[in-house]
Design a protein around this motif. Structure first.
Motif, PDB file in Angstrom:
ATOM      1  N   GLU A  89       0.829  -1.197   0.000  1.00 44.89           N
ATOM      2  CA  GLU A  89       0.000   0.000   0.000  1.00 44.89           C
ATOM      3  C   GLU A  89       0.877   1.266   0.000  1.00 44.89           C
ATOM      4  O   GLU A  89       1.947   1.287   0.602  1.00 44.89           O
ATOM      5  CB  GLU A  89      -0.913   0.021   1.228  1.00 44.89           C
ATOM      6  N   GLN A  90       0.409   2.306  -0.643  1.00 44.76           N
ATOM      7  CA  GLN A  90       1.113   3.591  -0.669  1.00 44.76           C
ATOM      8  C   GLN A  90       0.206   4.649  -0.040  1.00 44.76           C
ATOM      9  O   GLN A  90      -0.571   5.319  -0.739  1.00 44.76           O
ATOM     10  CB  GLN A  90       1.488   3.964  -2.096  1.00 44.76           C
ATOM     11  N   PRO A  91       0.284   4.795   1.290  1.00 41.68           N
ATOM     12  CA  PRO A  91      -0.664   5.672   1.990  1.00 41.68           C
ATOM     13  C   PRO A  91      -0.622   7.130   1.538  1.00 41.68           C
ATOM     14  O   PRO A  91      -1.670   7.747   1.334  1.00 41.68           O
ATOM     15  CB  PRO A  91      -0.251   5.522   3.459  1.00 41.68           C
ATOM     16  N   THR A  92       0.573   7.703   1.416  1.00 43.91           N
ATOM     17  CA  THR A  92       0.659   9.122   1.059  1.00 43.91           C
ATOM     18  C   THR A  92       0.062   9.385  -0.314  1.00 43.91           C
ATOM     19  O   THR A  92      -0.732  10.324  -0.513  1.00 43.91           O
ATOM     20  CB  THR A  92       2.123   9.589   1.095  1.00 43.91           C
ATOM     21  N   LEU A  93       0.420   8.557  -1.291  1.00 36.27           N
ATOM     22  CA  LEU A  93      -0.102   8.722  -2.642  1.00 36.27           C
ATOM     23  C   LEU A  93      -1.601   8.432  -2.691  1.00 36.27           C
ATOM     24  O   LEU A  93      -2.354   9.105  -3.400  1.00 36.27           O
ATOM     25  CB  LEU A  93       0.655   7.799  -3.599  1.00 36.27           C
ATOM     26  N   SER A  94      -2.048   7.448  -1.924  1.00 33.46           N
ATOM     27  CA  SER A  94      -3.479   7.136  -1.875  1.00 33.46           C
ATOM     28  C   SER A  94      -4.271   8.307  -1.316  1.00 33.46           C
ATOM     29  O   SER A  94      -5.355   8.650  -1.816  1.00 33.46           O
ATOM     30  CB  SER A  94      -3.723   5.884  -1.026  1.00 33.46           C
ATOM     31  N   GLY A  95      -3.740   8.925  -0.252  1.00 33.45           N
ATOM     32  CA  GLY A  95      -4.420  10.083   0.316  1.00 33.45           C
ATOM     33  C   GLY A  95      -4.450  11.254  -0.646  1.00 33.45           C
ATOM     34  O   GLY A  95      -5.451  11.968  -0.750  1.00 33.45           O
ATOM     35  N   ALA A  96      -3.356  11.454  -1.391  1.00 31.59           N
ATOM     36  CA  ALA A  96      -3.288  12.580  -2.322  1.00 31.59           C
ATOM     37  C   ALA A  96      -4.233  12.391  -3.501  1.00 31.59           C
ATOM     38  O   ALA A  96      -4.810  13.356  -4.012  1.00 31.59           O
ATOM     39  CB  ALA A  96      -1.857  12.753  -2.815  1.00 31.59           C
ATOM     40  N   ARG A  97      -4.407  11.135  -3.940  1.00 30.13           N
ATOM     41  CA  ARG A  97      -5.217  10.869  -5.126  1.00 30.13           C
ATOM     42  C   ARG A  97      -6.649  10.454  -4.804  1.00 30.13           C
ATOM     43  O   ARG A  97      -7.499  10.383  -5.691  1.00 30.13           O
ATOM     44  CB  ARG A  97      -4.544   9.770  -5.964  1.00 30.13           C
ATOM     45  N   PRO A 138      -4.343   7.877   4.716  1.00 34.35           N
ATOM     46  CA  PRO A 138      -5.080   6.763   5.330  1.00 34.35           C
ATOM     47  C   PRO A 138      -4.128   5.669   5.802  1.00 34.35           C
ATOM     48  O   PRO A 138      -3.031   5.509   5.257  1.00 34.35           O
ATOM     49  CB  PRO A 138      -5.951   6.253   4.174  1.00 34.35           C
ATOM     50  N   PRO A 139      -4.517   4.903   6.804  1.00 34.65           N
ATOM     51  CA  PRO A 139      -3.703   3.750   7.198  1.00 34.65           C
ATOM     52  C   PRO A 139      -3.707   2.693   6.106  1.00 34.65           C
ATOM     53  O   PRO A 139      -4.602   2.646   5.261  1.00 34.65           O
ATOM     54  CB  PRO A 139      -4.393   3.245   8.471  1.00 34.65           C
ATOM     55  N   GLN A 140      -2.710   1.849   6.139  1.00 37.19           N
ATOM     56  CA  GLN A 140      -2.603   0.781   5.142  1.00 37.19           C
ATOM     57  C   GLN A 140      -3.847  -0.107   5.152  1.00 37.19           C
ATOM     58  O   GLN A 140      -4.259  -0.612   4.103  1.00 37.19           O
ATOM     59  CB  GLN A 140      -1.354  -0.058   5.415  1.00 37.19           C
ATOM     60  N   SER A 141      -4.421  -0.296   6.324  1.00 34.09           N
ATOM     61  CA  SER A 141      -5.591  -1.179   6.420  1.00 34.09           C
ATOM     62  C   SER A 141      -6.763  -0.641   5.605  1.00 34.09           C
ATOM     63  O   SER A 141      -7.522  -1.426   5.013  1.00 34.09           O
ATOM     64  CB  SER A 141      -6.001  -1.357   7.887  1.00 34.09           C
ATOM     65  N   ASP A 142      -6.944   0.686   5.544  1.00 34.11           N
ATOM     66  CA  ASP A 142      -8.024   1.264   4.743  1.00 34.11           C
ATOM     67  C   ASP A 142      -7.789   1.027   3.254  1.00 34.11           C
ATOM     68  O   ASP A 142      -8.726   0.744   2.495  1.00 34.11           O
ATOM     69  CB  ASP A 142      -8.137   2.763   5.007  1.00 34.11           C
ATOM     70  N   ILE A 143      -6.530   1.158   2.841  1.00 35.57           N
ATOM     71  CA  ILE A 143      -6.200   0.942   1.426  1.00 35.57           C
ATOM     72  C   ILE A 143      -6.421  -0.524   1.058  1.00 35.57           C
ATOM     73  O   ILE A 143      -6.950  -0.838  -0.015  1.00 35.57           O
ATOM     74  CB  ILE A 143      -4.747   1.359   1.150  1.00 35.57           C
ATOM     75  N   PHE A 144      -6.033  -1.414   1.963  1.00 31.87           N
ATOM     76  CA  PHE A 144      -6.258  -2.845   1.734  1.00 31.87           C
ATOM     77  C   PHE A 144      -7.748  -3.125   1.594  1.00 31.87           C
ATOM     78  O   PHE A 144      -8.177  -3.808   0.657  1.00 31.87           O
ATOM     79  CB  PHE A 144      -5.672  -3.645   2.891  1.00 31.87           C
ATOM     80  N   ARG A 145      -8.540  -2.605   2.519  1.00 32.35           N
ATOM     81  CA  ARG A 145      -9.990  -2.836   2.480  1.00 32.35           C
ATOM     82  C   ARG A 145     -10.592  -2.350   1.158  1.00 32.35           C
ATOM     83  O   ARG A 145     -11.338  -3.082   0.500  1.00 32.35           O
ATOM     84  CB  ARG A 145     -10.649  -2.114   3.644  1.00 32.35           C
ATOM     85  N   ASP A 146     -10.250  -1.128   0.761  1.00 33.11           N
ATOM     86  CA  ASP A 146     -10.823  -0.570  -0.464  1.00 33.11           C
ATOM     87  C   ASP A 146     -10.394  -1.371  -1.691  1.00 33.11           C
ATOM     88  O   ASP A 146     -11.192  -1.589  -2.613  1.00 33.11           O
ATOM     89  CB  ASP A 146     -10.399   0.889  -0.617  1.00 33.11           C
ATOM     90  N   THR A 147      -9.138  -1.814  -1.708  1.00 30.79           N
ATOM     91  CA  THR A 147      -8.654  -2.602  -2.839  1.00 30.79           C
ATOM     92  C   THR A 147      -9.363  -3.941  -2.924  1.00 30.79           C
ATOM     93  O   THR A 147      -9.785  -4.376  -4.016  1.00 30.79           O
ATOM     94  CB  THR A 147      -7.135  -2.827  -2.724  1.00 30.79           C
ATOM     95  N   MET A 148      -9.534  -4.597  -1.798  1.00 33.50           N
ATOM     96  CA  MET A 148     -10.183  -5.910  -1.795  1.00 33.50           C
ATOM     97  C   MET A 148     -11.668  -5.794  -2.137  1.00 33.50           C
ATOM     98  O   MET A 148     -12.236  -6.674  -2.798  1.00 33.50           O
ATOM     99  CB  MET A 148      -9.996  -6.583  -0.436  1.00 33.50           C
TER     100      MET A 148
END
Length: 262
Positions: A89-97, A138-148
């Motif tokens: 997961e890339q938290p900073t980039l995920s939050g920016a985009r 966002p925390p890595q867990s949020d990115i994981f959840r959204d991706t799954m």
């Protein structure tokens, strides 16, 4: 304290950090005396960097890590859960985009989806934090959840731990959350180079798990260097980071052996 100290030390002792430090010392030597020492430092640095770029140094350091654990030929008939350790997961980039962004270790998520399809009753467990709500990260867990969710995995099958900052905290916090029992079968999915340290931590915690390594980076040594020099240096950087992590975890008692094995 251990977490922040480890990040600070790693900044300077990673391969590119050492290059930066050597260049700063050489520049200081040219500005002041002795300049002969500065010239020698620049020559040594240039030769060392050329060796890293042209020789399979990174692969030679990486392969022992990746080959330490293999996927089992056969998995148990049932699984209690599929544990995925944070990393792609890339938290900073995920939050920016404003959408989930993944890096080079995305195979961890694909492997988890494949295992979830094969074992429809198993929980899919993820551990990873490093979020920053003040800056919209966002925390890595949020990115994981959204991706799954995008991949079609129902949210009710997921168990998310979003506070861990490193592998040691991954294992400790997951054990507190899941309370694994004897006789249960758990599979751990992470990058192959990261598996020895991960398995050492699970063993230290008294939690028997099945390794499922993915995301291989090392290649058998070849006569010619990789065509991508950035990739050549990146492989060494990852491998050195992992070896230093093993030494640090062993020296501080987090794992029982320097190089955990099957």
């Amino acid at each position: 304290m251990f977490f922040f100290l480890s990040k600070l030390i790693w900044f300077f002792i990673q391969p590119l950090g050492l290059v930066l430090l050597a260049l700063l010392l050489a520049a200081a030597g040219f500005l002041y005396r002795p300049r002969r020492l500065a010239r020698r430092l620049v020559i040594a640095l240039t030769l060392a960097f050329a060796a890293v770029c042209l020789l399979p140094v990174g692969d030679l350091v990486m392969l022992p890590l990746e080959n330490r654990f293999q996927k089992p030929e056969r998995l148990p008939a049932t699984l209690e859960g599929i544990i995925v350790l944070g990393g792609p997961e890339q938290p900073t980039l995920s939050g920016a985009r404003g959408e989930p962004m993944l890096g080079g270790a995305a195979e961890r998520l694909f492997a988890a989806l494949d295992l979830a399809r094969r074992f429809p009753e198993a929980q899919v467990v993820f551990s990873g934090g490093l979020g920053d709500p003040w800056n919209g990260v966002p925390p890595q867990s949020d990115i994981f959840r959204d991706t799954m969710l995008m991949a079609g995995l129902p949210e009710q099958r997921m168990v998310l731990e979003g506070q861990a900052r490193n592998t040691d905290e991954n294992v400790l916090l997951l054990k507190q959350m899941l309370q694994p029992q004897p006789g249960q079968n758990w599979v751990v999915v992470t990058s192959a180079y990261h598996m020895p340290r991960s398995m050492g931590l699970f063993a230290k915690a008294g939690w028997k798990v099945v390794p499922w390594p993915v995301d291989y980076r090392g290649l058998p040594p070849m006569l010619l260097p990789r065509p991508d020099l950035v990739e050549q240096v990146e492989v060494l950087n990852i491998a050195v980071h992992e070896w230093i992590g093993l030494v640090a975890y062993w020296a501080t008692g987090r794992i029982d052996t320097l190089f955990p094995g099957p």
